[in-house]
Scaffold this active site. Structure first.
Site, short mmCIF file in Angstrom:
data_model
loop_
_atom_site.label_atom_id
_atom_site.label_comp_id
_atom_site.label_asym_id
_atom_site.label_seq_id
_atom_site.Cartn_x
_atom_site.Cartn_y
_atom_site.Cartn_z
N LYS B 95 0.56 -1.17 0.18
CA LYS B 95 -0.16 0.10 0.45
C LYS B 95 0.85 1.43 0.02
O LYS B 95 1.67 1.55 0.84
CB LYS B 95 -0.96 0.03 1.66
CG LYS B 95 -1.87 1.01 1.52
CD LYS B 95 -2.24 1.42 2.71
CE LYS B 95 -3.59 2.52 3.09
NZ LYS B 95 -3.96 2.28 3.94
N ALA B 182 -9.92 5.17 4.79
CA ALA B 182 -9.66 6.27 5.72
C ALA B 182 -10.79 7.40 6.16
O ALA B 182 -11.48 7.53 5.08
CB ALA B 182 -8.43 6.97 5.60
N ASN B 204 -9.44 1.49 10.00
CA ASN B 204 -8.88 1.21 11.30
C ASN B 204 -9.36 1.83 12.71
O ASN B 204 -9.56 1.54 13.19
CB ASN B 204 -7.08 1.76 11.17
CG ASN B 204 -6.10 1.08 11.85
OD1 ASN B 204 -6.31 0.85 12.59
ND2 ASN B 204 -5.25 1.61 11.45
N THR B 205 -8.71 2.91 12.63
CA THR B 205 -9.52 3.52 13.75
C THR B 205 -11.17 3.34 14.23
O THR B 205 -11.08 3.61 15.76
CB THR B 205 -9.14 5.56 13.57
OG1 THR B 205 -8.36 5.85 12.76
CG2 THR B 205 -9.40 6.19 14.74
#
Lengths: 384, 254
Positions: B95, B182, B204-205
């Site tokens: 990535k 994101a 992710n977060t």
């Protein structure tokens, strides 16, 4: 007989001058910062925002924000987790020399102090680095006092080269250099530079930095910028809280970092929060004393101003304080710390700059981080 | 009918790509399993080969590693990091992240295209993180990208599909898989992206900051699957006003 002191704005021979507007911008804004005029409402407004204005930041540092510490902490946890997850970086400092030519009234390395001075030879350094590397750490911070005579740039360069063989990340916390010297140390393997202004109040600055190169206020101020011009990846900021008016100094520190980040958007930004501890049992309650509550307020304000910045918690603070601020606001913690010259593998060759309050080893700090549901991170950088 | 995600010739059954950098290593396995993720990203800079808390020791062996070049500020640095990833046996997927802004962590599209070109030529399966711009996406495909990964919102913001309209254009125009990366903060937003026709979602977060991380991973896995099914089923039209149930043109005879 009164001693005549030099002008703290006058550069000394060898100090390169760079063109930068940041010093003037910071000082002007700090001059206009009057925290006594800030109301609870200003603080509440600031707490509603995702991006703080300068005014909001000032509000969070004001006495009016004291009752809002819990709210600030709640917001800070969210920001810290969003940007860093539950990662906590581990590192340790290595003092390679404590010779110093500065006369700074608050510092243990003061050239007038009769302390044991020393510096590590390359062989001694290697033994220290090996001993530290055995603890599993991958990040090291190399420190010296300010003496171009005893610990010149080439000596520091040799230390950095050696450290880069053992560690993924090498930071330096040394005296301010010219941009070309930073470029040299970058080439040797250092990527991060910490320089603390101590106080941004010029009058106070000259009262406590009586002589030596450190007396030159603007040269120190522009260090981070010169480091970035020299190709460093990241820079750290800090005021020695309690030396001057800590609210104004913290305000200035945040602005300094913000302006540098705006001008060098790629730079990784970090904060440290050293403080002068108030005397215990001092009946005169000085409003500018930095107790743990005030220290935390400053840390929280840094976090909310720059949610993406690294914040380091020093071993000057007690274990209980450190354990609680990681994950909430701090993202980096030192462990296995010795603040004398050397001392990791062999006996210290020189005395300490200050006393530490948290002597825990790397494995003890590691375990504490895990116990708090956080993730110790040893390596977070690739030198390319 | 099998509905697989194919990236650079590699088929995957799951369309949930999991980021691993923001939660405890000891639960990586549980999170992967709960979310049903088959691809897990990791920052190569975190890989601590032979050292303490090495993330590579915690990722289950049956998933495809997607190392990222986080920390790179230029194409040249991204290329170096990608090659290091291959050297330490992280496979051929990469990535590409080239970021020159420490505040918003926005990708530098220009450097990203350069890195993609070099790495694709070098045999990598290149998945570039990008700001959703049609021209850039086309250039990335020409440069050899196996997928493109447009951001939905700034990293870590959990704000959802702020760039929805632009991602939709990529979905319509770009022939390689579009993976939203994101800014996705809730399973419903991941589902919305999938309904729109993106090929996969990376998170992710949003997972890492949940109180129960494995359970949130499961919620995302389900939302992504549900959104995909809705897309495949074909959404009914959504109208702002009532529509007559008898057709207006029903009177026509011949």
């Amino acid at each position: 007989m009164a001693v005549k002191r030099t002008d703290p704005l006058a550069y000394q021979p060898g100090m390169a001058i760079i063109t930068s507007e940041i010093l003037d911008k910071v000082l002007k804004n700090v001059d206009n910062y009057d925290y006594s005029k800030i109301s609870a409402r200003d603080v509440e407004e600031a707490l509603k925002k995702d991006h703080l204005s300068m005014k909001d930041y000032g509000a969070l540092l004001s006495p009016a924000a004291t009752p809002y510490l819990e709210e600030m902490a709640k917001k800070a946890v969210i920001e810290t987790r969003r940007h860093f997850g539950n990662s906590i970086g581990l590192f340790t400092p290595l003092y390679i020399a404590n010779y110093c030519e500065n006369n700074c009234v608050y510092c243990g390395f003061n050239c007038k102090n009769k302390i044991r001075r020393g510096k590590l030879s390359l062989a001694e350094m290697e033994r220290e680095l090996e001993a530290i590397a055995k603890t599993g750490l991958k990040e090291i911070l190399i420190l010296t006092g300010e003496s171009r005579h005893h610990s010149g740039v080439e000596y520091i360069g040799a230390a950095v080269k050696l450290a880069a063989e053992y560690f993924a990340t090498v930071g330096i916390e040394i005296y301010p250099l010219n941009a070309d010297e930073y470029a040299y140390l970058k080439k040797c393997g250092a990527d991060f530079v910490s320089v603390y202004q101590e106080t941004y109040n010029l009058d106070k600055y000259q009262q406590v930095h009586l002589s030596g190169p450190k007396r030159v206020f603007p040269y120190r101020f522009d260090s981070q910028e010169r480091a970035l011009m020299g190709g460093m990846r990241g820079v750290s900021f800090g005021a020695l809280l309690g030396l001057g008016d800590f609210r104004k100094d913290a305000f200035a520190t945040g602005l300094h970092a913000s302006f540098i980040q705006q001008k060098y958007p790629h730079a990784e930004i970090g904060f440290s929060t050293p403080r002068l501890r108030p005397f215990i049992n001092n009946a005169d309650n000085n409003p500018n004393d930095v107790h743990e509550q005030q220290l935390l307020q400053v840390m929280l304000a840094y976090r909310l101003l720059m949610p993406f910045a690294g914040i380091t918690i020093s071993t000057r603070e007690r274990a209980g304080f450190r354990d609680h601020v990681i994950g909430m606001v701090a993202t980096k913690i030192s462990a296995g710390v010795r603040v004398g010259v050397g001392g990791h593998e062999q006996e210290e060759k020189g005395d300490e700059q200050f006393e530490i309050s948290d002597p825990r080893s790397v494995s003890e700090v590691h375990q504490m981080i895990l116990n708090r549901g956080l993730q110790p991170v040893y390596r977070d950088y690739i030198r390319v | 009918m099998t509905d697989q995600l194919v990236i650079g010739g590699h088929p995957f059954n799951s369309r949930f790509i999991l980021g691993s950098g923001k939660f405890s290593l000891e639960i990586v396995k549980a999170v992967v399993e709960n979310g049903g993720a088959e691809i897990v990203t990791l920052a190569l800079r975190r890989a601590n080969q032979g050292g303490e808390e090495n993330i590579l020791d915690y990722i289950p062996p049956n998933v495809t590693l997607l190392p990222n070049t986080s920390g790179a500020r230029t194409a040249e640095e991204a290329v170096k990091i990608a090659r290091l990833a291959r050297e330490i046996n992280c496979g051929n997927f990469i990535k590409v992240e080239v970021i020159k802004d420490s505040k918003y962590l926005f990708p530098d599209n220009y450097e990203t295209i350069k890195a993609t070109e070099i790495l694709a030529r070098d045999g990598f399966v290149v998945m570039p993180y990008m700001y959703p711009d049609l021209n850039v996406a086309r250039d990335l495909v020409s440069a050899g990208a196996a997928a493109v990964m447009p951001l939905a919102s700034p990293i870590g913001s959990n704000k959802g599909l702020s760039t929805r309209d632009f991602i939709e254009i990529l979905v319509n125009e770009i022939p390689v898989p579009i993976i939203v990366d994101a800014g996705i903060g809730r399973p419903s937003q991941a589902c919305e992206a999938m309904e729109m026709g993106v090929d996969a979602v990376m998170c992710n977060t949003a997972v890492a900051t949940a109180k129960n991380i494995p359970l949130m991973a499961r919620a995302f896995g389900q939302a992504i699957e549900s959104g995909r099914n809705a897309y495949l089923a074909g959404l009914g039209r959504v109208l702002n006003q009532a529509e007559a149930s008898s057709p207006l043109t029903g009177f026509l005879e011949d």
